[in-house]
Design an enzyme around this catalytic site. Structure first.
Site, short mmCIF file in Angstrom:
data_model
loop_
_atom_site.label_atom_id
_atom_site.label_comp_id
_atom_site.label_asym_id
_atom_site.label_seq_id
_atom_site.Cartn_x
_atom_site.Cartn_y
_atom_site.Cartn_z
N ASP A 12 -16.64 6.05 -25.41
CA ASP A 12 -15.59 7.09 -25.37
C ASP A 12 -14.19 6.56 -25.63
OD1 ASP A 12 -17.47 8.95 -24.75
OD2 ASP A 12 -16.66 9.49 -22.79
N GLU A 23 -23.26 23.99 -17.01
CA GLU A 23 -24.26 23.56 -16.03
C GLU A 23 -23.81 23.85 -14.60
OE1 GLU A 23 -25.99 20.33 -19.22
OE2 GLU A 23 -24.97 19.53 -17.48
N ALA A 29 -22.97 10.37 -24.68
CA ALA A 29 -23.69 9.19 -24.23
C ALA A 29 -24.38 8.43 -25.37
CB ALA A 29 -24.73 9.62 -23.19
N GLN A 30 -25.00 9.16 -26.31
CA GLN A 30 -25.76 8.48 -27.37
C GLN A 30 -24.87 7.59 -28.24
OE1 GLN A 30 -28.74 7.65 -28.43
NE2 GLN A 30 -29.61 8.51 -26.58
N GLY A 50 -20.30 1.44 -18.11
CA GLY A 50 -20.91 2.77 -18.29
C GLY A 50 -22.01 2.65 -19.34
N PHE A 51 -22.30 3.75 -20.05
CA PHE A 51 -23.38 3.73 -21.04
C PHE A 51 -23.18 2.63 -22.08
CE2 PHE A 51 -23.92 8.29 -19.87
CZ PHE A 51 -25.26 8.24 -19.59
C1 LIG Z 1 -19.45 15.41 -15.96
C2 LIG Z 1 -19.87 14.84 -17.28
C3 LIG Z 1 -21.03 15.28 -17.88
C4 LIG Z 1 -21.43 14.75 -19.12
N1 LIG Z 1 -22.59 15.20 -19.67
C5 LIG Z 1 -23.03 14.65 -20.82
C6 LIG Z 1 -24.28 15.03 -21.37
O1 LIG Z 1 -24.98 15.89 -20.83
N2 LIG Z 1 -24.68 14.41 -22.53
C7 LIG Z 1 -23.92 13.45 -23.14
O2 LIG Z 1 -24.32 12.90 -24.16
N3 LIG Z 1 -22.73 13.09 -22.65
C8 LIG Z 1 -22.26 13.65 -21.49
N4 LIG Z 1 -21.07 13.27 -20.98
C9 LIG Z 1 -20.26 12.28 -21.71
C10 LIG Z 1 -20.80 10.89 -21.44
O3 LIG Z 1 -20.93 10.69 -20.05
C11 LIG Z 1 -19.83 9.87 -22.03
O4 LIG Z 1 -19.78 10.07 -23.42
C12 LIG Z 1 -20.29 8.46 -21.73
O5 LIG Z 1 -20.28 8.24 -20.34
C13 LIG Z 1 -19.39 7.44 -22.41
O6 LIG Z 1 -19.82 6.17 -22.05
P1 LIG Z 1 -18.78 4.98 -21.93
O7 LIG Z 1 -19.58 3.77 -21.61
O8 LIG Z 1 -17.88 4.95 -23.10
O9 LIG Z 1 -17.85 5.38 -20.68
P2 LIG Z 1 -18.25 5.63 -19.17
O10 LIG Z 1 -19.68 5.95 -19.03
O11 LIG Z 1 -17.24 6.61 -18.68
O12 LIG Z 1 -18.00 4.22 -18.47
C14 LIG Z 1 -16.72 3.66 -18.34
C15 LIG Z 1 -16.79 2.57 -17.29
O13 LIG Z 1 -15.57 1.84 -17.33
C16 LIG Z 1 -15.10 1.59 -16.02
N5 LIG Z 1 -13.64 1.46 -16.12
C17 LIG Z 1 -12.77 2.37 -16.60
N6 LIG Z 1 -11.50 1.88 -16.57
C18 LIG Z 1 -11.60 0.63 -16.06
C19 LIG Z 1 -10.64 -0.40 -15.79
N7 LIG Z 1 -9.32 -0.23 -16.03
N8 LIG Z 1 -11.07 -1.57 -15.26
C20 LIG Z 1 -12.40 -1.76 -15.00
N9 LIG Z 1 -13.34 -0.82 -15.24
C21 LIG Z 1 -12.96 0.34 -15.77
C22 LIG Z 1 -15.57 2.82 -15.23
O14 LIG Z 1 -15.67 2.54 -13.85
C23 LIG Z 1 -16.95 3.08 -15.87
O15 LIG Z 1 -17.97 2.39 -15.21
C24 LIG Z 1 -20.65 13.77 -19.76
C25 LIG Z 1 -19.47 13.33 -19.14
C26 LIG Z 1 -19.08 13.85 -17.91
C27 LIG Z 1 -17.82 13.35 -17.25
#
Ligand SMILES: Cc1cc2nc3c(=O)[nH]c(=O)nc-3n(C[C@H](O)[C@H](O)[C@H](O)COP(=O)(O)OP(=O)(O)OC[C@H]3O[C@@H](n4cnc5c(N)ncnc54)[C@H](O)[C@@H]3O)c2cc1C
Length: 423
Positions: free
Chosen positions: A297, A167, A315-316, A9-10
């Site tokens: 997250d 939204e 995201a940031q 993810g991000f």
């Molecule tokens: C609907 C929605 C709207 C949002 N809007 C905003 C916004 O407008 N602004 C903002 O700043 N934030 C927003 N957020 C929050 C933001 O998306 C998250 O903070 C961000 O995605 C966190 O990034 P991450 O890389 O930690 O996790 P994620 O982006 O969730 O990525 C996690 C990754 O891990 C993978 N994964 C998970 N478990 C496993 C496993 N067991 N094995 C292998 N792979 C795995 C998943 O497939 C995914 O690709 C929003 C979230 C959602 C759900």
């Protein structure tokens, strides 16, 4: 050094990107999906305003030509820290450094009926399911003669007054005005209600009071019924039950009310903090481990004096932690001292509808609303998409939607179940 990143993810993708072509570093990114996607825009896929491909991109295409980056499709099941090994659903991998970037998942706060019957809003799969469910209910309503049943089919309840809830409800209110009347002439739109409910006393709780009030006013003007201090306690037999004893009949409860991280076997229980997030030090190393890191997250860091309760799950934070950890891995290879993570808060924003958004900037403290805020929102979301291709595709779709007040993506497409005889 072999770095295994779980989750693209991000956080994970930015970490991998920053390590491209780094001498002495091999990276394997593991994800349960074969694509990266952009969660802030999944509600536009769910409401048929964007195609899934506009906000997603395959990892293998992204990594093509990058010699030290590899992708592995698989779901993490377990970690064996004593052997520097992870167990996936389809094999195992060894690591020198392991990074959790697994994000969070939808939390239903233990309400089993809500989990079973509501529509979640977390993944691209959820968005496609929601699009199909809503379009099917519209078609059912179009041929339904019973006014009560028709109202249940057309009523939408969104639980969670954060950016996603705001939204989605704004989008539905605009669709009701611009699309339902035109395309479903057999429907009486006066029986279609959009409710946005939240257990707290304000929408967009981390944003400024001005943003909260502007959002409430704008949604109310669009015809969304906003119910604050209203907590969902159950959802069964097409009825949403609230803590205050009230109910709403609906076939469409959209759940945007909470997330929680996930615990993994092999990580010591004492390494987890609030919301099952892995507690880390200032360098994102998981407490109680030697060579395991957590970013985004799924992690919580409480040593930043500006964020004693941990950074927000946005995201940031994920992007900046991914980039900082990449820098630290490069320093580690050179035996140099590491840099602690320091979050640079760039502000927050939410879109409510066409020409309507709210933006809060922290430094200098500023609040915008209306067309200017809406343009900032569009620009920031567009440039944050992962590739030029995604940006162009999304921009094109937004232009069509802006000028025609509509889109033409409302097809109910779902895989047909094949029988054994077909296989
Ligand atoms: C609907 C929605 C709207 C949002 N809007 C905003 C916004 O407008 N602004 C903002 O700043 N934030 C927003 N957020 C929050 C933001 O998306 C998250 O903070 C961000 O995605 C966190 O990034 P991450 O890389 O930690 O996790 P994620 O982006 O969730 O990525 C996690 C990754 O891990 C993978 N994964 C998970 N478990 C496993 C496993 N067991 N094995 C292998 N792979 C795995 C998943 O497939 C995914 O690709 C929003 C979230 C959602 C759900």
């Amino acid at each position: 050094m072999h770095i295994v990143i779980i989750g693209g993810g991000f956080a994970g993708i930015n970490l991998a990107k920053e390590l491209t072509d780094q001498k002495g570093i091999e990276v394997t990114l593991v994800d349960k999906n074969n694509y990266n996607f952009f969660p802030p825009l999944i509600y536009q896929v769910a409401t048929a305003f964007l195609e899934p491909s506009s906000i997603s991109y395959p990892f293998r295409k992204f990594f093509a030509g990058k010699k030290n980056l590899q992708f592995r499709l698989g779901e993490l099941q377990k970690v064996v820290p004593s052997e520097n090994k992870i167990i996936l659903n389809n094999g195992e991998l060894h690591y020198d450094q392991l990074v959790f970037a697994t994000g969070a998942e939808t939390s239903y706060f233990g309400m089993e009926n809500v989990k079973k019957n509501a529509i979640p809003m977390k993944t691209l799969n959820d968005a496609i399911e929601m699009r199909n469910a809503l379009l099917k209910n519209l078609e059912k309503a179009a041929i339904c003669k019973d006014i009560r049943k028709r109202r249940t089919l057309l009523t939408i309840v969104i639980a969670g007054g954060g950016p996603t809830g705001v939204e989605v409800s704004g989008m539905f209110a605009e669709m009701r005005k611009n699309i339902l009347l035109k395309e479903y002439p057999e429907l009486d739109t006066s029986v279609s209600n959009v409710y946005l409910v939240d257990g707290g006393d304000a929408l967009l709780s981390p944003m400024s009071k001005e943003s909260q009030q502007d959002t409430l006013n704008a949604l109310t003007k669009l015809g969304v019924v906003v119910k604050l201090n209203t907590r969902v306690v159950d959802y069964k037999d097409d009825t949403v039950f609230f803590a205050d004893g009230n109910t709403i009949q609906t076939k469409n409860l959209i759940w945007a009310a909470g997330v929680s991280a996930r615990e993994f076997e092999g990580i010591p229980a004492e390494s987890y903090g609030r919301g099952k997030r892995m507690a880390t030090d200032a360098f994102n190393k998981v407490n109680g481990t030697e060579n395991i890191y957590a970013i985004g997250d799924t992690s919580i860091q409480t040593n930043d004096p500006d964020f004693p309760g941990g950074h927000p799950q946005v995201a940031q934070v994920a992007i900046q932690q991914g980039i900082n950890l990449a820098k630290n891995f490069k320093l580690m290879v050179q035996n140099k001292p590491l840099n602690p993570f320091k979050y640079n808060d760039k502000g927050s924003m939410a879109i409510i509808g066409k020409n309507k958004a709210v933006v809060d900037l922290p430094k200098p403290k500023m609040h915008f609303k209306g067309v200017f805020a809406w343009m900032i929102w569009l620009f920031i979301h567009l440039i944050s998409l992962i590739t030029y291709r995604n940006r162009l595709q999304t921009f094109y779709n937004w232009m069509i939607a802006y000028f025609s007040k509509d889109q033409s993506l409302r097809m109910i497409i779902r895989p047909e179940k094949r029988t054994k005889a077909d296989a």
